[in-house]
Design a protein around this motif. Structure first.
Motif, PDB file in Angstrom:
ATOM      1  N   GLN A  65       0.800  -1.225   0.000  1.00 31.19           N
ATOM      2  CA  GLN A  65       0.000   0.000   0.000  1.00 31.19           C
ATOM      3  C   GLN A  65       0.834   1.278   0.000  1.00 31.19           C
ATOM      4  N   VAL A  66       2.154   1.158   0.092  1.00 34.18           N
ATOM      5  CA  VAL A  66       2.965   2.367   0.239  1.00 34.18           C
ATOM      6  C   VAL A  66       3.170   3.113  -1.072  1.00 34.18           C
ATOM      7  N   GLY A  67       2.967   2.469  -2.199  1.00 33.79           N
ATOM      8  CA  GLY A  67       3.159   3.129  -3.484  1.00 33.79           C
ATOM      9  C   GLY A  67       4.505   2.803  -4.092  1.00 33.79           C
ATOM     10  N   ALA A  68       4.562   2.829  -5.401  1.00 31.31           N
ATOM     11  CA  ALA A  68       5.763   2.423  -6.123  1.00 31.31           C
ATOM     12  C   ALA A  68       6.941   3.353  -5.900  1.00 31.31           C
ATOM     13  N   ASP A  69       6.683   4.578  -5.440  1.00 33.26           N
ATOM     14  CA  ASP A  69       7.760   5.548  -5.260  1.00 33.26           C
ATOM     15  C   ASP A  69       8.439   5.423  -3.897  1.00 33.26           C
ATOM     16  N   VAL A  70       7.979   4.500  -3.074  1.00 32.10           N
ATOM     17  CA  VAL A  70       8.596   4.277  -1.760  1.00 32.10           C
ATOM     18  C   VAL A  70       9.399   2.979  -1.815  1.00 32.10           C
ATOM     19  N   PRO A  71      10.723   3.046  -1.719  1.00 35.44           N
ATOM     20  CA  PRO A  71      11.561   1.843  -1.843  1.00 35.44           C
ATOM     21  C   PRO A  71      11.525   0.977  -0.576  1.00 35.44           C
ATOM     22  N   VAL A  72      10.724  -0.062  -0.613  1.00 32.90           N
ATOM     23  CA  VAL A  72      10.558  -0.970   0.518  1.00 32.90           C
ATOM     24  C   VAL A  72      10.763  -2.402   0.039  1.00 32.90           C
TER      25      VAL A  72
END
Length: 267
Positions: A65-72
């Motif tokens: 759910q964090v979005g593709a722009d958050v590197p996790v």
């Protein structure tokens, strides 16, 4: 069972080649997430892998759910926990405290060597909580990366409190909370209604924890066979798949918000 979804999500470490992992780690504000569970008895109605199954599912649900722009990236779950209090029932595999601490320290530090800016342990077993707090400190003093830890069922407790049908104590070990989540995520592993039997919580210290939503200010060691015949405590008979879906949505959303905050702080 645990690894059926390897490679299925962008946040899955285990299904990626090493270069893709390094690329994610080297992005600004990258976050490595380590789910930590256990293999321990959960009464007659839940499998011994319950804690590992649930924390792995919650962590992946939150990271997606964090979005593709958050590197996790999420590591494979650490499936062994610190569970000496469950050993009398059988079916439990437990590491020594120092062994599990060293294992988690090594996972975190080698993850940081890949270039991650932050490491977040997400715990799924109450008996691991103090140990993970210790690891946050020992790893934190050994690296410049930010090191954090949380236990997923301590997230969004006010919202989940409004979902419960049991009194305080009903969402304890193998009770309404965990059974509902399992009915939502892995109903094939949950026994029929007539097998769901949890001992009523009977804590004689008013300062002690009552269930997963009420940790209390007092810690006390007690072998589970001293106060539960089945190994479960709480109200598993009040669990439902619908309630489990609501709990899952609330907790994964809260975890996603936490991961975004960690990313933003380290970017």
């Amino acid at each position: 069972m645990i690894y059926d979804s390897i490679g299925a999500t962008d946040s899955e470490w285990a299904g990626k080649p090493y270069a893709a992992i390094r690329d994610t780690a080297e992005e600004d504000g990258s976050v490595l997430v380590v789910p930590v569970g256990s293999i321990e008895q959960h009464g007659h109605h839940l499998p011994v892998a319950t804690d590992t199954i649930l924390v792995d599912a919650v962590v992946h649900g939150g990271s997606e759910q964090v979005g593709a722009d958050v590197p996790v990236l999420v590591t494979p779950p650490v499936w062994t926990g610190f569970s000496p209090h469950h050993l009398p029932f059988g079916g439990t595999l437990s590491l020594e405290f120092d062994h599990l601490r060293a294992l988690l320290e090594d996972v975190a530090l080698t993850g940081v060597e890949n270039g991650f800016d932050a490491v977040c342990f997400v715990n799924g077993h109450g008996g691991n909580a103090a140990l993970i707090d210790a690891v946050v400190s020992t790893v934190g003093t050994s690296t410049d990366a930010e090191v954090l830890g949380t236990t997923y069922f301590t997230l969004a407790t006010d919202e989940i409190e409004s979902l419960r049908d049991s009194e305080t104590g009903g969402m304890a070990h193998g009770g309404e909370y965990e059974t509902s989540l399992m009915l939502h995520l892995r109903p094939d592993l949950v026994a029929d209604d007539d097998v769901r039997d949890g001992t009523v919580w009977d804590e004689h210290y008013d300062w002690g924890g009552s269930d997963l939503l009420d940790a209390g200010p007092l810690s006390v060691y007690r072998s589970f066979d001293q106060y539960s015949d089945s190994g479960a405590i709480g109200s598993p008979e009040l669990a439902s798949a619908e309630k489990g879906a609501s709990i899952y949505d609330v907790v994964t959303s809260e975890l996603a918000a936490l991961l975004v905050a960690i990313h933003e702080h380290n970017a």
